[in-house]
Design an enzyme around this catalytic site. Structure first.
Site, mmCIF file in Angstrom:
data_model
loop_
_atom_site.group_PDB
_atom_site.id
_atom_site.type_symbol
_atom_site.label_atom_id
_atom_site.label_comp_id
_atom_site.label_asym_id
_atom_site.label_seq_id
_atom_site.Cartn_x
_atom_site.Cartn_y
_atom_site.Cartn_z
ATOM 1 N N GLU A 32 -0.141 -0.474 5.767
ATOM 2 C CA GLU A 32 0.856 0.135 6.662
ATOM 3 C C GLU A 32 0.726 1.645 6.707
ATOM 4 O O GLU A 32 0.815 2.262 7.770
ATOM 5 C CB GLU A 32 2.270 -0.267 6.218
ATOM 6 C CG GLU A 32 3.368 0.082 7.228
ATOM 7 C CD GLU A 32 3.889 1.506 7.102
ATOM 8 O OE1 GLU A 32 4.489 2.021 8.064
ATOM 9 O OE2 GLU A 32 3.690 2.127 6.025
ATOM 10 N N ASP A 43 0.848 -1.192 0.000
ATOM 11 C CA ASP A 43 0.000 0.000 0.000
ATOM 12 C C ASP A 43 0.882 1.240 0.000
ATOM 13 O O ASP A 43 2.055 1.195 0.405
ATOM 14 C CB ASP A 43 -0.953 0.005 1.195
ATOM 15 C CG ASP A 43 -0.242 0.264 2.511
ATOM 16 O OD1 ASP A 43 0.692 -0.499 2.826
ATOM 17 O OD2 ASP A 43 -0.602 1.224 3.223
#
Length: 454
Positions: free
Chosen positions: A156, A92
């Site tokens: 994250e 991500d």
């Protein structure tokens, strides 16, 4: 770079690495469905899973984590009796921010001036490619000498803790002798570095209400309590005159012992405008790596364009607090909340919501894994000794893994050196850094396996 079989193999794999990073960067995998489609993150997760399967990983799985995102897991068995190493990255990414400010499109990997530009190129899709390069080089030579687990996180950057919660519920999944977190970076381009400390963090939403609705500033201004003015006072209370963070009861005088950060280098890295002062006191390393830092991330209030002459009934903000090593984040949150309550003027109504948090981290730099990495980096970066630094950012998973596996050694390396401009527009990665760190990681796995056999 002095050539050896592993280095030669990785050099030959760099064109493939560029193509694969191009494919992975193309996914707009921001784990915020209000901004980007969930399908973009799912596409990136499937790409990672397919890459692991192609390398012979077993038990490859897309793990549905409690925050609604997916982490990708795979296991590559090594020789009998070999230690297990867990390799971490995340797919991500941060939003691109201002699309118009990107010289080339944020989600199109573009080569320019010897660097590869694109969101996630360094943080941290490039980190996953680094792991692949290291493993491919070992397979092409004498084989992978350890058992390898790979975990690639899907949220994250959002700090929503999905993988931490999943790991806590399935503690057997990520057990390892050593953990390599590929989400840090060299202190300076070309200077091999492991990160030994991370600040923890919390995100708190603040909302202040004072009136039943906005009022005419001429008819009511000067008496009616303005929520926006109250919010400004609250936010200003979080900094001293020199810009130091001031949360009542939270110590802000710790000292960093070790690698220092010259002020001139910091000013250049941070692109501080000429004549503008830095904030806080103490060394740059003290302020970045050993002390708390408050940042106002956003404010809910009318924009200047279209603003009306009103006393505002409501105003809000999102506050980030970075928590230094040695301080418990839960205690820091209590102190911050108490500070905000104490500094809200006029008995205005205050609402607080904690929307993210993570503990600070401190590694054991005397472990055998550090010795193995130091030797590997000396080969990958001829003439350079491995440096140990802190990092002002947060990787909450590190503390979860430390608590779950207290005997495991942990190393933080990665591609996010200052020129990478992670989280900013025009993020980029140095292909030379990707190549060197891939060599270092491959050699580390060899060294570490040998140290365990000794």
């Amino acid at each position: 770079m002095s050539q050896n079989p592993i280095a030669e193999t990785i050099a030959s794999l760099m064109p493939r690495a560029q193509q694969e990073l191009t494919e992975l960067v193309a996914f707009q995998s921001v784990a915020d469905w209000a901004q980007f489609p969930r399908s973009e993150s799912e596409g990136a997760a499937n790409w990672v899973a397919d890459a692991l399967r192609a390398e012979g990983f077993q038990d490859v799985a897309l793990l549905d984590t409690p925050d609604g995102t997916q982490s990708v897991y795979g296991f590559l068995p090594g020789p009998e009796g070999a230690p297990t190493v867990l390799l971490y990255a995340h797919y991500d990414v941060q939003p691109p921010l201002d699309d118009a400010a990107w010289i080339s499109p944020a989600f199109e990997l573009t080569e320019r001036n010897g660097r590869w530009y694109g969101r996630g190129a360094a943080d941290c899709k490039g980190g996953f490619i680094m792991h692949l390069l290291a493993l491919r080089a070992l397979k092409a030579n004498d084989g992978v000498p350890v058992s390898v687990k790979v975990i690639v996180e899907g949220s994250e950057e959002q700090g929503t803790g999905g993988l931490q919660q999943y790991a806590e519920a399935h503690p057997e999944l990520l057990t390892a002798d050593t953990i390599v977190i590929g989400d840090a970076g060299n202190f300076r381009l070309g200077l091999p570095t492991v990160t030994a400390t991370l600040r923890g963090m919390t995100l708190i939403k603040v909302k202040i209400d004072t009136l039943g609705g906005n009022l005419h500033s001429g008819m009511f201004g000067g008496v009616a309590p303005d929520a926006l003015a109250a919010l400004i006072r609250v936010l200003d209370s979080l900094r001293a005159a020199d810009g130091s963070t001031t949360v009542d009861g939270l110590a802000s005088d710790a000292v960093w012992e070790g690698l220092q950060y010259p002020e001139a280098d910091f000013r250049a890295d941070a692109k501080v405008l000429d004549g503008v002062e830095l904030i806080g006191e103490g060394t740059i390393a003290d302020r970045l790596w050993a002390r708390p830092a408050v940042t106002v991330l956003g404010i809910d209030c009318p924009p200047v364009t279209g603003a009306t002459p009103s006393v505002h009934a409501s105003a809000g903000a999102l506050i980030s607090l970075r928590v230094p090593p040695g301080v418990d984040t839960a205690e820091a949150i209590k102190l911050l909340e108490a500070h905000l309550v104490a500094h809200t003027p006029w008995q205005a109504r205050l609402e607080l919501e904690v929307v993210g948090q993570g503990q600070p981290f401190q590694a054991d730099t005397d472990s055998p894994a550090y010795a193995s990495m130091a030797a590997a980096m000396q080969v990958a970066y001829p003439g350079q000794e491995m440096q140990v630094s802190g990092m002002g950012g947060s990787i909450p998973l590190c503390n979860t893994l430390t608590s779950l596996y207290p005997e495991a050694e942990m190393l933080l390396i990665g591609l996010s050196e200052p020129e990478a401009q992670i989280h900013a527009v025009n993020e980029s990665v140095s292909p030379e850094e990707l190549e060197r760190l891939s060599v270092a990681e491959a050699l580390f796995l060899v060294n570490y396996a040998e140290s365990k056999r000794a």
